[in-house]
Design a protein around this motif. Structure first.
Motif, PDB file in Angstrom:
ATOM      1  N   LEU A  89      40.971  41.385  44.620  1.00 19.43           N
ATOM      2  CA  LEU A  89      40.764  40.055  44.035  1.00 19.43           C
ATOM      3  C   LEU A  89      40.861  38.965  45.101  1.00 19.43           C
ATOM      4  O   LEU A  89      41.603  37.993  44.958  1.00 19.43           O
ATOM      5  N   GLY A  90      40.067  39.130  46.148  1.00 13.62           N
ATOM      6  CA  GLY A  90      40.057  38.146  47.219  1.00 13.62           C
ATOM      7  C   GLY A  90      39.411  36.838  46.839  1.00 13.62           C
ATOM      8  O   GLY A  90      39.643  35.811  47.482  1.00 13.62           O
ATOM      9  N   TRP A  91      38.562  36.867  45.818  1.00 11.77           N
ATOM     10  CA  TRP A  91      37.973  35.606  45.323  1.00 11.77           C
ATOM     11  C   TRP A  91      38.390  35.393  43.885  1.00 11.77           C
ATOM     12  O   TRP A  91      39.565  35.242  43.607  1.00 11.77           O
ATOM     13  N   MET A  92      37.428  35.427  42.962  1.00 12.68           N
ATOM     14  CA  MET A  92      37.692  35.179  41.550  1.00 12.68           C
ATOM     15  C   MET A  92      37.172  36.344  40.710  1.00 12.68           C
ATOM     16  O   MET A  92      36.538  37.267  41.222  1.00 12.68           O
ATOM     17  N   THR A  93      37.398  36.270  39.406  1.00  7.78           N
ATOM     18  CA  THR A  93      36.899  37.307  38.498  1.00  7.78           C
ATOM     19  C   THR A  93      35.438  37.090  38.123  1.00  7.78           C
ATOM     20  O   THR A  93      34.875  37.872  37.354  1.00  7.78           O
ATOM     21  N   ALA A  94      34.818  36.056  38.672  1.00  8.80           N
ATOM     22  CA  ALA A  94      33.468  35.672  38.254  1.00  8.80           C
ATOM     23  C   ALA A  94      32.428  36.757  38.503  1.00  8.80           C
ATOM     24  O   ALA A  94      31.425  36.844  37.772  1.00  8.80           O
ATOM     25  N   VAL A  95      32.628  37.591  39.540  1.00  8.43           N
ATOM     26  CA  VAL A  95      31.607  38.574  39.897  1.00  8.43           C
ATOM     27  C   VAL A  95      32.239  39.705  40.705  1.00  8.43           C
ATOM     28  O   VAL A  95      33.221  39.498  41.427  1.00  8.43           O
ATOM     29  N   ASP A  96      31.673  40.896  40.541  1.00  2.29           N
ATOM     30  CA  ASP A  96      32.047  42.044  41.366  1.00  2.29           C
ATOM     31  C   ASP A  96      31.058  42.128  42.518  1.00  2.29           C
ATOM     32  O   ASP A  96      29.876  42.416  42.327  1.00  2.29           O
ATOM     33  N   GLU A  97      31.535  41.857  43.723  1.00  4.38           N
ATOM     34  CA  GLU A  97      30.660  41.848  44.889  1.00  4.38           C
ATOM     35  C   GLU A  97      30.481  43.246  45.498  1.00  4.38           C
ATOM     36  O   GLU A  97      29.755  43.401  46.478  1.00  4.38           O
ATOM     37  N   HIS A  98      31.160  44.237  44.939  1.00  2.00           N
ATOM     38  CA  HIS A  98      31.079  45.612  45.450  1.00  2.00           C
ATOM     39  C   HIS A  98      31.457  45.683  46.927  1.00  2.00           C
ATOM     40  O   HIS A  98      30.929  46.489  47.679  1.00  2.00           O
ATOM     41  N   ARG A  99      32.379  44.802  47.312  1.00  2.00           N
ATOM     42  CA  ARG A  99      33.053  44.869  48.606  1.00  2.00           C
ATOM     43  C   ARG A  99      34.525  45.100  48.311  1.00  2.00           C
ATOM     44  O   ARG A  99      35.058  44.507  47.354  1.00  2.00           O
ATOM     45  N   PRO A 100      35.244  45.935  49.070  1.00  2.00           N
ATOM     46  CA  PRO A 100      36.607  46.327  48.700  1.00  2.00           C
ATOM     47  C   PRO A 100      37.537  45.173  48.350  1.00  2.00           C
ATOM     48  O   PRO A 100      38.324  45.288  47.421  1.00  2.00           O
ATOM     49  N   GLY A 101      37.447  44.072  49.080  1.00  2.00           N
ATOM     50  CA  GLY A 101      38.356  42.959  48.819  1.00  2.00           C
ATOM     51  C   GLY A 101      37.897  42.018  47.730  1.00  2.00           C
ATOM     52  O   GLY A 101      38.636  41.088  47.370  1.00  2.00           O
ATOM     53  N   TYR A 102      36.710  42.262  47.161  1.00  2.00           N
ATOM     54  CA  TYR A 102      36.103  41.275  46.266  1.00  2.00           C
ATOM     55  C   TYR A 102      35.467  41.957  45.049  1.00  2.00           C
ATOM     56  O   TYR A 102      34.303  41.757  44.747  1.00  2.00           O
ATOM     57  N   ARG A 103      36.262  42.762  44.334  1.00  2.00           N
ATOM     58  CA  ARG A 103      35.764  43.486  43.180  1.00  2.00           C
ATOM     59  C   ARG A 103      35.927  42.719  41.870  1.00  2.00           C
ATOM     60  O   ARG A 103      35.456  43.164  40.827  1.00  2.00           O
ATOM     61  N   GLY A 104      36.631  41.595  41.884  1.00  2.00           N
ATOM     62  CA  GLY A 104      36.733  40.761  40.683  1.00  2.00           C
ATOM     63  C   GLY A 104      37.815  41.174  39.714  1.00  2.00           C
ATOM     64  O   GLY A 104      37.968  40.558  38.660  1.00  2.00           O
ATOM     65  N   GLN A 105      38.608  42.194  40.031  1.00  2.00           N
ATOM     66  CA  GLN A 105      39.744  42.571  39.210  1.00  2.00           C
ATOM     67  C   GLN A 105      40.693  43.430  40.040  1.00  2.00           C
ATOM     68  O   GLN A 105      40.358  43.865  41.146  1.00  2.00           O
ATOM     69  N   ILE A 106      41.901  43.651  39.510  1.00  2.00           N
ATOM     70  CA  ILE A 106      42.912  44.406  40.242  1.00  2.00           C
ATOM     71  C   ILE A 106      42.489  45.869  40.350  1.00  2.00           C
ATOM     72  O   ILE A 106      42.096  46.490  39.366  1.00  2.00           O
ATOM     73  N   ALA A 107      42.592  46.417  41.533  1.00  2.00           N
ATOM     74  CA  ALA A 107      42.223  47.807  41.786  1.00  2.00           C
ATOM     75  C   ALA A 107      43.044  48.756  40.921  1.00  2.00           C
ATOM     76  O   ALA A 107      44.239  48.542  40.693  1.00  2.00           O
ATOM     77  N   ASP A 108      42.390  49.829  40.466  1.00  2.00           N
ATOM     78  CA  ASP A 108      43.091  50.812  39.635  1.00  2.00           C
ATOM     79  C   ASP A 108      43.859  51.834  40.466  1.00  2.00           C
ATOM     80  O   ASP A 108      44.393  52.806  39.932  1.00  2.00           O
ATOM     81  N   THR A 109      43.947  51.613  41.762  1.00  2.00           N
ATOM     82  CA  THR A 109      44.721  52.490  42.650  1.00  2.00           C
ATOM     83  C   THR A 109      46.127  51.960  42.921  1.00  2.00           C
ATOM     84  O   THR A 109      46.922  52.636  43.578  1.00  2.00           O
ATOM     85  N   ILE A 110      46.422  50.742  42.441  1.00  2.00           N
ATOM     86  CA  ILE A 110      47.704  50.089  42.708  1.00  2.00           C
ATOM     87  C   ILE A 110      48.365  49.756  41.371  1.00  2.00           C
ATOM     88  O   ILE A 110      47.736  49.160  40.493  1.00  2.00           O
ATOM     89  N   PRO A 111      49.648  50.092  41.186  1.00  2.00           N
ATOM     90  CA  PRO A 111      50.302  49.787  39.909  1.00  2.00           C
ATOM     91  C   PRO A 111      50.640  48.314  39.771  1.00  2.00           C
ATOM     92  O   PRO A 111      50.926  47.626  40.754  1.00  2.00           O
ATOM     93  N   THR A 112      50.617  47.840  38.530  1.00  2.98           N
ATOM     94  CA  THR A 112      51.098  46.498  38.246  1.00  2.98           C
ATOM     95  C   THR A 112      52.605  46.556  37.991  1.00  2.98           C
ATOM     96  O   THR A 112      53.178  47.627  37.730  1.00  2.98           O
ATOM     97  N   LEU A 113      53.224  45.406  38.041  1.00  2.00           N
ATOM     98  CA  LEU A 113      54.651  45.320  37.736  1.00  2.00           C
ATOM     99  C   LEU A 113      54.927  45.847  36.334  1.00  2.00           C
ATOM    100  O   LEU A 113      55.920  46.555  36.102  1.00  2.00           O
ATOM    101  N   ALA A 114      54.039  45.531  35.378  1.00  5.48           N
ATOM    102  CA  ALA A 114      54.235  46.012  34.009  1.00  5.48           C
ATOM    103  C   ALA A 114      54.186  47.528  33.937  1.00  5.48           C
ATOM    104  O   ALA A 114      54.967  48.160  33.206  1.00  5.48           O
ATOM    105  N   GLU A 115      53.273  48.140  34.674  1.00 10.64           N
ATOM    106  CA  GLU A 115      53.168  49.602  34.661  1.00 10.64           C
ATOM    107  C   GLU A 115      54.428  50.249  35.226  1.00 10.64           C
ATOM    108  O   GLU A 115      54.911  51.269  34.715  1.00 10.64           O
ATOM    109  N   ILE A 116      54.978  49.666  36.278  1.00 11.87           N
ATOM    110  CA  ILE A 116      56.193  50.210  36.876  1.00 11.87           C
ATOM    111  C   ILE A 116      57.373  50.047  35.919  1.00 11.87           C
ATOM    112  O   ILE A 116      58.168  50.988  35.722  1.00 11.87           O
ATOM    113  N   MET A 117      57.494  48.871  35.311  1.00  5.79           N
ATOM    114  CA  MET A 117      58.598  48.637  34.381  1.00  5.79           C
ATOM    115  C   MET A 117      58.507  49.564  33.177  1.00  5.79           C
ATOM    116  O   MET A 117      59.513  50.133  32.734  1.00  5.79           O
ATOM    117  N   LYS A 118      57.309  49.732  32.655  1.00  8.40           N
ATOM    118  CA  LYS A 118      57.123  50.605  31.492  1.00  8.40           C
ATOM    119  C   LYS A 118      57.490  52.046  31.819  1.00  8.40           C
ATOM    120  O   LYS A 118      58.131  52.741  31.020  1.00  8.40           O
TER     121      LYS A 118
END
Length: 535
Positions: A89-118
């Motif tokens: 999420l190097g930019w915004m959620t407006a578009v997926d640029e298909h570049r690793p840093g600019y996919r428009g959402q949080i990568a599914d390879t990294i846990p969120t704080l909520a996932e860890i707490m749960k």
């Protein structure tokens, strides 16, 4: 007195029943949107925020906390403990640029704080602004969850917007869990609704487990909207104008100890490009009235949010768990100048004493309050102000540390590295945090902070400015020509960070928001993020 809730909450648990989760703290993480560094009473403001101020009084205020400069990137870093580009999420959620840093959402390879707490026995709740799912996954009619909705990233219950909001009386993209809400009752106001649900989550919580709750207020993000009686209650205080109010805020910041510099408060004239910055006395009557109306509305929005934060605190107290509940409060970035000339004059006040605004990496864009309140660890009267340099990536490690939870070594079957941030718990004990370098980028606005030095530029095509922060904390004097070796050193560090964290290559200079979206949408017509944003 609080206005009556527009929602009917579910039945209360037995009154006075204390949560029985043992030593694990409940965690209430509160983020507001587009609020400037000095917009809280406890950070020097004339805006009345008694409930947040009370958390600050018996907690710890951080004077040198940094965010990423913009909403989506800050949320990504908050939820993952990592630099925003490193999680897509190097930019915004407006578009997926298909570049690793600019996919428009949080990568599914990294846990969120909520996932860890749960995973560690917590019930997890969220109310408010999500804004870390690519727009193509919710905007098209009949869209369905793509794997990145809140309930798919660790939250048991969710109420709020998948995007910013758009209107406080009839917001867009509001969901209750995965069901879209399109009709709103009479008297609906988004800030009220967020807290109605937050309070209900606490009321209906299983008393045998601890809870983690993320309350992501949309206030005071534009559009500026509040009930007229609340605006009227704020209007008088702004008739003295921004020049006097900036000086008063600066004086209070120094009295509190949030600002320790002896440097006189500067007027940031260089930020005004199309029209010179006038003094308040030079402003004509019409523009004065516009500014008063803007600030009164903005202040009312913050004060309403503060009222509702008080309701959340009160609900925790009713359950007998206040001492064992960690409250964290912050803003996602500095105040914005997006509304034009009057808004820029308003943001100058909100970001006192710092230069520039949201979406830039000067201090006004990346500086915001951070308050941590936890009576079990911070005894009443033992808190105060900490000047340690801290970053939004530190929130996740801090929450895990206080909950006694180790960061996972694997996620979704693959090994993962530790987070980028560190726990700030030592600072809560009046111990110094380690010195670190910090790096920033948004829409090619870049900066690096290393010790007393800062390298910063407005965007590509602009020269680097070098700031000696100890002598010039408000970024008035560019000394790049006098210290070319320091410029080269910090630029090399920034480039190394950029390479490591998927920041590079930067988006072409001059490519507008609309053209950026058009370019990548034409190149990648399917924008729903279902193919996996880690590829």
């Amino acid at each position: 007195m609080m206005r009556k809730s527009v929602f009917v909450c579910s039945a209360l648990l037995m009154a006075g029943t204390a949560f029985a989760q043992g030593d694990k703290p409940n965690i209430v993480l509160i983020m507001c949107d587009d609020m400037g560094y000095s917009d809280l009473g406890c950070y020097g403001s004339e805006i009345q925020t008694p409930h947040i101020d009370a958390l600050a009084e018996d907690g710890v205020r951080f004077s040198n906390f940094k965010n990423t400069g913009r909403c989506c990137p800050s949320r990504a870093s908050l939820l993952t403990g990592r630099h925003q580009h490193a999680v897509g999420l190097g930019w915004m959620t407006a578009v997926d640029e298909h570049r690793p840093g600019y996919r428009g959402q949080i990568a599914d390879t990294i846990p969120t704080l909520a996932e860890i707490m749960k995973e560690n026995g917590y019930s997890t709740y969220m109310a408010g602004k999500w804004h870390v799912t690519v727009d193509g996954a919710w905007k098209p009619k009949d869209s369905t969850p793509n794997g990145s909705y809140p309930t798919e990233r660790g939250f048991d219950e969710f109420y709020g917007g998948l995007t910013g909001g758009g209107n406080y009386y009839k917001p867009k993209s509001i969901h209750r869990n995965e069901e879209k809400i399109t009709t709103f009752p009479e008297g609906y106001y988004y800030t009220d609704a967020i807290t109605d649900h937050a309070v209900a989550f606490i009321q209906n919580h299983d008393a045998t487990k601890p809870f983690f709750m993320y309350v992501a207020h949309y206030a005071p993000h534009r559009p500026l909207q509040a009930p007229e009686e609340r605006i009227d209650a704020c209007r008088e205080r702004y008739k003295v104008g921004y020049d006097l109010l900036r000086q008063e805020r600066y004086r209070r910041l120094k009295e509190i100890g949030l600002i320790k510099s002896a440097v006189e408060l500067p007027i940031h004239t260089g930020e005004f490009k199309k029209q010179a910055r006038p003094s308040w006395d030079a402003l004509d009557a019409k523009l004065k009235e516009e500014w008063i109306e803007e600030m009164a509305t903005y202040a009312a929005m913050i004060e309403i949010m503060d009222d509702w934060i008080g309701e959340v605190v009160e609900e925790v107290k009713k359950r007998g768990e206040f001492d064992n509940t960690l409250f964290v409060f912050l803003s996602d970035n500095g105040a914005t100048s997006e509304g034009g000339f009057i808004s820029q004059l308003a943001a100058d006040l909100s970001n006192t004493p710092y230069r520039s605004y949201k979406a830039k990496t000067f201090m006004g864009g990346i500086s915001s309050p951070l308050i941590i309140h936890y009576p079990k660890k911070i005894k009443k009267g033992a808190g105060g102000v900490r000047a340690d340099s801290t970053h939004i990536t530190d929130i996740l490690p801090t929450c895990l540390d206080l909950a006694g939870i180790e960061y996972p070594k694997t996620f979704n079957g693959a090994e993962i590295a530790p987070p980028d941030g560190i726990s700030v718990v030592p600072a809560l004990k009046n111990e110094a945090l380690p010195e670190r370098d910090f790096f920033f980028e948004h829409q090619t606005a870049c900066s690096a902070i290393s010790g007393d030095w800062k390298l910063v530029r407005l965007s590509t095509g602009w020269s680097w400015e070098l700031i000696h922060l100890k002598e010039d904390p408000f970024e008035q004097n560019d000394v790049a020509k006098a210290y070319p070796e320091k410029v080269a050193e910090l630029e090399e560090k920034w480039n190394a960070w950029g390479e490591k964290n998927n920041v590079l290559p930067l988006n072409p200079k001059g490519l507008s928001w609309d053209n950026r979206v058009k370019k990548y949408t034409e190149q990648y017509p399917v924008q729903d993020g279902r193919e996996g944003n880690n590829k």
